[in-house]
Write a protein that holds these residues in place. Structure first.
Motif, PDB file in Angstrom:
ATOM      1  N   GLY A  47       0.817  -1.217   0.000  1.00  0.00           N
ATOM      2  CA  GLY A  47       0.000   0.000   0.000  1.00  0.00           C
ATOM      3  C   GLY A  47       0.842   1.254   0.000  1.00  0.00           C
ATOM      4  O   GLY A  47       0.529   2.229  -0.686  1.00  0.00           O
ATOM      5  N   LEU A  48       1.926   1.243   0.744  1.00  0.00           N
ATOM      6  CA  LEU A  48       2.835   2.385   0.764  1.00  0.00           C
ATOM      7  C   LEU A  48       3.471   2.574  -0.609  1.00  0.00           C
ATOM      8  O   LEU A  48       3.580   3.694  -1.119  1.00  0.00           O
ATOM      9  CB  LEU A  48       3.910   2.173   1.834  1.00  0.00           C
ATOM     10  CG  LEU A  48       4.891   3.307   2.046  1.00  0.00           C
ATOM     11  CD1 LEU A  48       4.161   4.587   2.437  1.00  0.00           C
ATOM     12  CD2 LEU A  48       5.888   2.928   3.126  1.00  0.00           C
ATOM     13  N   TRP A  49       3.851   1.471  -1.240  1.00  0.00           N
ATOM     14  CA  TRP A  49       4.419   1.535  -2.585  1.00  0.00           C
ATOM     15  C   TRP A  49       3.397   2.111  -3.571  1.00  0.00           C
ATOM     16  O   TRP A  49       3.727   2.981  -4.377  1.00  0.00           O
ATOM     17  CB  TRP A  49       4.859   0.141  -3.022  1.00  0.00           C
ATOM     18  CG  TRP A  49       5.372   0.090  -4.422  1.00  0.00           C
ATOM     19  CD1 TRP A  49       6.586   0.498  -4.873  1.00  0.00           C
ATOM     20  CD2 TRP A  49       4.657  -0.378  -5.561  1.00  0.00           C
ATOM     21  NE1 TRP A  49       6.685   0.298  -6.223  1.00  0.00           N
ATOM     22  CE2 TRP A  49       5.519  -0.240  -6.673  1.00  0.00           C
ATOM     23  CE3 TRP A  49       3.380  -0.916  -5.755  1.00  0.00           C
ATOM     24  CZ2 TRP A  49       5.131  -0.611  -7.956  1.00  0.00           C
ATOM     25  CZ3 TRP A  49       3.006  -1.290  -7.025  1.00  0.00           C
ATOM     26  CH2 TRP A  49       3.875  -1.134  -8.110  1.00  0.00           C
ATOM     27  N   VAL A  50       2.164   1.653  -3.505  1.00  0.00           N
ATOM     28  CA  VAL A  50       1.120   2.145  -4.407  1.00  0.00           C
ATOM     29  C   VAL A  50       0.861   3.629  -4.165  1.00  0.00           C
ATOM     30  O   VAL A  50       0.681   4.392  -5.120  1.00  0.00           O
ATOM     31  CB  VAL A  50      -0.178   1.319  -4.252  1.00  0.00           C
ATOM     32  CG1 VAL A  50      -1.346   1.981  -4.961  1.00  0.00           C
ATOM     33  CG2 VAL A  50       0.029  -0.086  -4.777  1.00  0.00           C
ATOM     34  N   ALA A  51       0.880   4.058  -2.906  1.00  0.00           N
ATOM     35  CA  ALA A  51       0.658   5.468  -2.585  1.00  0.00           C
ATOM     36  C   ALA A  51       1.758   6.356  -3.165  1.00  0.00           C
ATOM     37  O   ALA A  51       1.502   7.481  -3.587  1.00  0.00           O
ATOM     38  CB  ALA A  51       0.570   5.657  -1.078  1.00  0.00           C
ATOM     39  N   GLU A  52       2.989   5.852  -3.208  1.00  0.00           N
ATOM     40  CA  GLU A  52       4.114   6.630  -3.723  1.00  0.00           C
ATOM     41  C   GLU A  52       4.279   6.505  -5.237  1.00  0.00           C
ATOM     42  O   GLU A  52       5.025   7.268  -5.845  1.00  0.00           O
ATOM     43  CB  GLU A  52       5.401   6.187  -3.039  1.00  0.00           C
ATOM     44  CG  GLU A  52       5.434   6.514  -1.568  1.00  0.00           C
ATOM     45  CD  GLU A  52       6.645   5.928  -0.867  1.00  0.00           C
ATOM     46  OE1 GLU A  52       7.387   5.143  -1.496  1.00  0.00           O
ATOM     47  OE2 GLU A  52       6.843   6.261   0.303  1.00  0.00           O
ATOM     48  N   LEU A  53       3.610   5.577  -5.853  1.00  0.00           N
ATOM     49  CA  LEU A  53       3.795   5.296  -7.276  1.00  0.00           C
ATOM     50  C   LEU A  53       3.486   6.470  -8.204  1.00  0.00           C
ATOM     51  O   LEU A  53       4.291   6.750  -9.101  1.00  0.00           O
ATOM     52  CB  LEU A  53       2.974   4.070  -7.673  1.00  0.00           C
ATOM     53  CG  LEU A  53       3.265   3.473  -9.031  1.00  0.00           C
ATOM     54  CD1 LEU A  53       4.739   3.089  -9.161  1.00  0.00           C
ATOM     55  CD2 LEU A  53       2.389   2.255  -9.268  1.00  0.00           C
ATOM     56  N   PRO A  54       2.384   7.206  -8.049  1.00  0.00           N
ATOM     57  CA  PRO A  54       2.126   8.314  -8.987  1.00  0.00           C
ATOM     58  C   PRO A  54       3.264   9.340  -9.011  1.00  0.00           C
ATOM     59  O   PRO A  54       3.663   9.800 -10.082  1.00  0.00           O
ATOM     60  CB  PRO A  54       0.825   8.928  -8.466  1.00  0.00           C
ATOM     61  CG  PRO A  54       0.150   7.808  -7.755  1.00  0.00           C
ATOM     62  CD  PRO A  54       1.269   7.015  -7.130  1.00  0.00           C
ATOM     63  N   GLU A  55       3.801   9.685  -7.855  1.00  0.00           N
ATOM     64  CA  GLU A  55       4.908  10.643  -7.806  1.00  0.00           C
ATOM     65  C   GLU A  55       6.158  10.061  -8.461  1.00  0.00           C
ATOM     66  O   GLU A  55       6.862  10.748  -9.205  1.00  0.00           O
ATOM     67  CB  GLU A  55       5.214  11.022  -6.363  1.00  0.00           C
ATOM     68  CG  GLU A  55       6.322  12.043  -6.231  1.00  0.00           C
ATOM     69  CD  GLU A  55       6.604  12.386  -4.784  1.00  0.00           C
ATOM     70  OE1 GLU A  55       7.761  12.716  -4.498  1.00  0.00           O
ATOM     71  OE2 GLU A  55       5.680  12.323  -3.952  1.00  0.00           O
ATOM     72  N   LEU A  57       6.273   7.809 -10.839  1.00  0.00           N
ATOM     73  CA  LEU A  57       6.067   7.784 -12.290  1.00  0.00           C
ATOM     74  C   LEU A  57       6.232   9.172 -12.898  1.00  0.00           C
ATOM     75  O   LEU A  57       6.795   9.319 -13.987  1.00  0.00           O
ATOM     76  CB  LEU A  57       4.687   7.220 -12.624  1.00  0.00           C
ATOM     77  CG  LEU A  57       4.507   5.730 -12.377  1.00  0.00           C
ATOM     78  CD1 LEU A  57       3.062   5.320 -12.610  1.00  0.00           C
ATOM     79  CD2 LEU A  57       5.439   4.922 -13.259  1.00  0.00           C
ATOM     80  N   GLU A  58       5.762  10.188 -12.199  1.00  0.00           N
ATOM     81  CA  GLU A  58       5.921  11.565 -12.685  1.00  0.00           C
ATOM     82  C   GLU A  58       7.396  11.933 -12.741  1.00  0.00           C
ATOM     83  O   GLU A  58       7.846  12.558 -13.702  1.00  0.00           O
ATOM     84  CB  GLU A  58       5.165  12.548 -11.789  1.00  0.00           C
ATOM     85  CG  GLU A  58       5.163  13.957 -12.313  1.00  0.00           C
ATOM     86  CD  GLU A  58       4.515  14.102 -13.693  1.00  0.00           C
ATOM     87  OE1 GLU A  58       4.985  14.950 -14.467  1.00  0.00           O
ATOM     88  OE2 GLU A  58       3.553  13.364 -13.990  1.00  0.00           O
ATOM     89  N   ASN A  59       8.182  11.521 -11.765  1.00  0.00           N
ATOM     90  CA  ASN A  59       9.619  11.801 -11.773  1.00  0.00           C
ATOM     91  C   ASN A  59      10.317  11.105 -12.934  1.00  0.00           C
ATOM     92  O   ASN A  59      11.251  11.652 -13.514  1.00  0.00           O
ATOM     93  CB  ASN A  59      10.264  11.378 -10.454  1.00  0.00           C
ATOM     94  CG  ASN A  59       9.867  12.282  -9.319  1.00  0.00           C
ATOM     95  OD1 ASN A  59       9.461  13.416  -9.532  1.00  0.00           O
ATOM     96  ND2 ASN A  59       9.978  11.776  -8.104  1.00  0.00           N
ATOM     97  N   VAL A  60       9.871   9.908 -13.288  1.00  0.00           N
ATOM     98  CA  VAL A  60      10.467   9.194 -14.421  1.00  0.00           C
ATOM     99  C   VAL A  60      10.167   9.932 -15.718  1.00  0.00           C
ATOM    100  O   VAL A  60      11.027  10.077 -16.578  1.00  0.00           O
ATOM    101  CB  VAL A  60       9.946   7.742 -14.490  1.00  0.00           C
ATOM    102  CG1 VAL A  60      10.334   7.080 -15.798  1.00  0.00           C
ATOM    103  CG2 VAL A  60      10.471   6.954 -13.312  1.00  0.00           C
ATOM    104  N   ARG A  61       8.963  10.440 -15.853  1.00  0.00           N
ATOM    105  CA  ARG A  61       8.573  11.139 -17.086  1.00  0.00           C
ATOM    106  C   ARG A  61       9.340  12.448 -17.261  1.00  0.00           C
ATOM    107  O   ARG A  61       9.632  12.846 -18.377  1.00  0.00           O
ATOM    108  CB  ARG A  61       7.076  11.441 -17.072  1.00  0.00           C
ATOM    109  CG  ARG A  61       6.223  10.237 -17.297  1.00  0.00           C
ATOM    110  CD  ARG A  61       4.764  10.630 -17.445  1.00  0.00           C
ATOM    111  NE  ARG A  61       3.956   9.488 -17.090  1.00  0.00           N
ATOM    112  CZ  ARG A  61       3.071   9.455 -16.109  1.00  0.00           C
ATOM    113  NH1 ARG A  61       2.827  10.526 -15.402  1.00  0.00           N
ATOM    114  NH2 ARG A  61       2.397   8.369 -15.834  1.00  0.00           N
ATOM    115  N   THR A  62       9.641  13.135 -16.162  1.00  0.00           N
ATOM    116  CA  THR A  62      10.277  14.443 -16.265  1.00  0.00           C
ATOM    117  C   THR A  62      11.801  14.372 -16.223  1.00  0.00           C
ATOM    118  O   THR A  62      12.461  15.365 -16.464  1.00  0.00           O
ATOM    119  CB  THR A  62       9.792  15.369 -15.136  1.00  0.00           C
ATOM    120  OG1 THR A  62      10.119  14.785 -13.872  1.00  0.00           O
ATOM    121  CG2 THR A  62       8.306  15.615 -15.236  1.00  0.00           C
TER     122      THR A  62
END
Length: 74
Positions: A47-55, A57-62
């Motif tokens: 759950g902690l991993w899933v909560a941090e995942l959107p951020e 993924l955004e860091n990977v894109r930028t």
């Protein structure tokens, strides 16, 4: 990741003969009482991993990509 029951508290318990997904503190207590009893188990905080995942993924894109020439000299 779209399961509304997944929270930062959600954990995956891996035992030698089974796997348990726990999403609430009461469920965690039930797993402790019913299944652990001195057995070896791994608790993976999914759950902690899933909560941090959107951020993450955004860091990977930028993140700026290195050029091919820079890779060859590394």
């Amino acid at each position: 990741m779209s399961d509304e029951n997944t929270t930062p508290e959600t954990a995956l318990w891996v035992l030698e003969d089974s796997v348990r997904l726990v999403t609430a503190p009461a469920e965690r207590a039930a797993v402790d009482l019913q299944y652990l009893g001195g057995r070896v188990a791994f608790r993976i905080p999914v759950g902690l991993w899933v909560a941090e995942l959107p951020e993450a993924l955004e860091n990977v894109r930028t993140r700026r990509r290195r050029s091919t020439a820079a890779k060859a000299t590394s």
